[in-house]
Design a protein around this motif. Structure first.
Motif, mmCIF file in Angstrom:
data_model
loop_
_atom_site.group_PDB
_atom_site.id
_atom_site.type_symbol
_atom_site.label_atom_id
_atom_site.label_comp_id
_atom_site.label_asym_id
_atom_site.label_seq_id
_atom_site.Cartn_x
_atom_site.Cartn_y
_atom_site.Cartn_z
ATOM 1 N N UNK A 102 0.717 -1.167 0.004
ATOM 2 C CA UNK A 102 -0.056 0.011 -0.128
ATOM 3 C C UNK A 102 0.966 1.143 0.062
ATOM 4 N N UNK A 103 0.256 2.519 -0.311
ATOM 5 C CA UNK A 103 0.878 3.724 -0.395
ATOM 6 C C UNK A 103 0.018 4.408 0.805
ATOM 7 N N UNK A 104 0.509 5.601 1.134
ATOM 8 C CA UNK A 104 -0.040 6.612 1.850
ATOM 9 C C UNK A 104 -0.900 7.665 1.370
ATOM 10 N N UNK A 105 -1.621 8.419 1.756
ATOM 11 C CA UNK A 105 -2.688 9.360 1.442
ATOM 12 C C UNK A 105 -1.565 10.291 0.361
ATOM 13 N N UNK A 106 -0.641 10.483 0.335
ATOM 14 C CA UNK A 106 0.150 11.268 -0.584
ATOM 15 C C UNK A 106 0.622 10.350 -1.875
ATOM 16 N N UNK A 107 0.504 9.168 -1.697
ATOM 17 C CA UNK A 107 1.082 8.083 -2.820
ATOM 18 C C UNK A 107 2.575 7.684 -2.637
ATOM 19 N N UNK A 108 2.980 7.903 -1.343
ATOM 20 C CA UNK A 108 4.445 7.299 -1.152
ATOM 21 C C UNK A 108 4.135 6.026 -0.437
ATOM 22 N N UNK A 109 4.939 5.319 -0.892
ATOM 23 C CA UNK A 109 4.959 3.505 -0.461
ATOM 24 C C UNK A 109 4.969 3.669 1.131
ATOM 25 N N UNK A 110 4.237 2.576 1.794
ATOM 26 C CA UNK A 110 4.134 2.693 3.162
ATOM 27 C C UNK A 110 5.282 1.502 3.401
ATOM 28 N N UNK A 111 6.439 2.214 4.238
ATOM 29 C CA UNK A 111 7.770 1.428 4.168
ATOM 30 C C UNK A 111 7.439 0.223 5.378
ATOM 31 N N UNK A 112 6.541 0.734 6.312
ATOM 32 C CA UNK A 112 6.242 -0.198 7.360
ATOM 33 C C UNK A 112 5.658 -1.543 6.888
ATOM 34 N N UNK A 113 4.448 -1.269 6.205
ATOM 35 C CA UNK A 113 3.872 -2.227 5.254
ATOM 36 C C UNK A 113 4.805 -3.238 4.614
ATOM 37 N N UNK A 114 5.706 -2.466 3.720
ATOM 38 C CA UNK A 114 6.529 -3.195 3.117
ATOM 39 C C UNK A 114 7.534 -4.026 3.668
ATOM 40 N N UNK A 115 7.902 -3.771 4.831
ATOM 41 C CA UNK A 115 8.813 -4.337 5.670
ATOM 42 C C UNK A 115 8.211 -5.980 6.001
ATOM 43 N N UNK A 116 6.872 -5.891 6.442
ATOM 44 C CA UNK A 116 5.924 -6.876 6.757
ATOM 45 C C UNK A 116 5.958 -7.873 5.347
ATOM 46 N N UNK A 117 5.551 -7.424 4.499
ATOM 47 C CA UNK A 117 5.385 -8.042 2.918
ATOM 48 C C UNK A 117 6.590 -8.774 2.472
ATOM 49 N N UNK A 118 7.796 -8.067 2.639
ATOM 50 C CA UNK A 118 9.034 -8.608 1.935
ATOM 51 C C UNK A 118 9.552 -9.617 2.875
ATOM 52 N N UNK A 119 9.801 -10.917 2.385
ATOM 53 C CA UNK A 119 10.184 -11.701 3.213
ATOM 54 C C UNK A 119 11.417 -12.745 2.562
ATOM 55 N N UNK A 266 -3.108 20.366 -4.088
ATOM 56 C CA UNK A 266 -2.262 19.322 -4.488
ATOM 57 C C UNK A 266 -2.295 18.000 -3.891
ATOM 58 N N UNK A 267 -2.644 16.878 -4.809
ATOM 59 C CA UNK A 267 -3.054 15.670 -4.157
ATOM 60 C C UNK A 267 -1.725 15.027 -3.478
ATOM 61 N N UNK A 268 -0.780 15.401 -3.864
ATOM 62 C CA UNK A 268 0.546 15.038 -3.317
ATOM 63 C C UNK A 268 0.953 15.555 -1.976
ATOM 64 N N UNK A 269 0.229 16.452 -1.560
ATOM 65 C CA UNK A 269 0.443 17.115 -0.217
ATOM 66 C C UNK A 269 1.901 17.686 -0.384
ATOM 67 N N UNK A 270 2.816 17.199 0.769
ATOM 68 C CA UNK A 270 4.185 17.885 0.460
ATOM 69 C C UNK A 270 5.256 16.705 0.181
ATOM 70 N N UNK A 271 4.387 15.724 -0.585
ATOM 71 C CA UNK A 271 5.570 14.453 -0.737
ATOM 72 C C UNK A 271 6.428 15.009 -2.232
#
Ligand code: PLP
Length: 367
Positions: A102-119, A266-271
């Motif tokens: 998943x990504x956050x509300x600005x479209x940036x990848x959710x790194x904590x979710x990624x850490x769980x998914x990558x094994x 801006x949909x990207x907020x400050x990203x």
């Protein structure tokens, strides 16, 4: 390109014209390599970034099957281009364990979710450098660290980013990078895949005459490759000037809209985003109506250009947590190398007028 077109030759031919064509290709290969700081031998020319993405993903999966590598997980982000999501879908059908990060509300990848998914079962992570709808830049060094900690290979779709921001594949420490010529002002019909010398070469997805070490066989389209090389070389020399120009124009457009009482969010907020990109939401306005109203005056879009024409809201905006209604208010503008201040002033004027009219019509604003 003109020289290559007027004296057509097959780079595989054993005569002077063939040699000239081969030399033109190796010059272009060196120029493309220089843009991303790779070795020329690490560039495989393809017909597009779509093909490069397919080659990386299907080809690495095939390599794993062939070499009896037991890893079967493929991780992609929710905001990838269809040219990554569709090969991922294909791999799922073939029995791979495909998971979407998943990504956050600005479209940036959710790194904590990624850490769980990558094994330790993860074969490949495919994450784009910059998104084609929002321009959002992904935190690649964090993604690469997660990949490396788990022994996974990493592919990046660089179609939008290459030629617009500095990319150094050695510094980034990635295995594969997809490129598209026409996204950096080169000819359409040619792209490339960077394959690190340290990474497994993807198995081919088409078979034939053995060109390009058989990774991507087929007679090379010399004029297109030459054009791609020239575009890469120009991009190299114009990288910082283009970025400054794009950003200044984007800010100018935002300021003009504000001045004319037509502010947009801006949909990207400050990203961080690619220079010159704007993804804007105009509350209460149907962006498709806005774009069709201004169709003959301003060249801009709503969903991804590759999927426009479909009525479904953009999967990118929905992945950012927008509702269907919110996603329908979003339009995007790219201020490119050839866009002028005058273009921006005209665009701002037209968009502001149309927004005001649309808001008045929907009763959201009163004069
Ligand atoms: N990846 C991204 C991020 C893109 O924006 C695009 C094109 O819009 C592609 C891949 C496909 O590139 P090509 O048109 O070279 O197939």
């Amino acid at each position: 390109m003109v020289a290559a077109w007027t004296t057509p030759a097959n780079a595989g031919s054993p005569h002077i014209l063939g040699e000239r064509a081969a030399a033109a290709i190796s010059g272009a290969r060196a120029d493309v390599a220089k843009l991303i700081a790779s070795a020329p031998s690490e560039i495989v020319f393809t017909s597009s970034a779509t093909e490069a993405n397919n080659l990386a993903m299907l080809g690495v999966a095939d390599w794993a099957v062939e070499t009896q590598n037991p890893r079967r997980r493929i991780v992609v982000s929710a905001v990838e281009h269809k040219a990554v999501l569709e090969p991922a879908h294909r791999l799922k059908k073939l029995g791979f364990d495909v998971v979407v990060a998943p990504v956050d509300y600005s479209g940036v990848i959710d790194l904590s979710a990624l850490r769980v998914l990558v094994d330790s079962n993860t074969l490949l992570i495919s994450i784009m450098v910059a998104n084609n709808e929002t321009g959002v830049l992904q935190p690649l060094s964090d993604v690469v660290a997660i990949a490396r900690a788990n022994g996974a290979l990493i592919h990046c779709d660089g179609a939008q980013a290459a030629g617009k921001i500095p990319l150094d594949v050695v510094e980034l420490d990635i295995d594969y990078l997809s490129l598209s010529s026409h996204k950096m002002y080169g000819p359409v019909g040619v792209g490339g895949l960077y394959v690190s010398a340290a990474a497994p070469p993807p198995r081919p997805i088409q078979f034939g005459g053995g060109q390009q070490n058989s990774i991507r066989p087929g007679t090379e389209p010399v004029p297109l490759i030459v054009g791609f090389g020239a575009a890469a070389s120009l991009a190299c020399s114009k990288l910082s000037a283009d970025a400054k120009h794009g950003d200044e124009l984007a800010l100018r457009l935002l300021a003009k809209l504000q001045e004319r009482q037509a502010p947009c969010r801006r949909t990207t907020n400050g990203a961080p985003v690619l220079p010159g990109t704007l993804s804007l939401s105009a509350l209460g306005v149907d962006a498709d109506d806005l774009v069709s109203l201004l169709q003959t005056k301003v060249c801009f879009s709503t969903g991804s250009a590759c999927t426009s024409g479909q009525v479904l809201s953009s999967h990118v905006l929905l992945a950012m947590g927008m509702t269907q209604m919110e996603a329908r208010t979003v339009f995007r503008i790219y201020c490119n190398r050839y866009t002028t201040e005058n273009d921006i002033d005209i665009a701002a004027d037209e968009i502001a007028k149309a927004l005001l009219r649309a808001r008045l019509a929907s009763g959201r604003s009163r004069q």
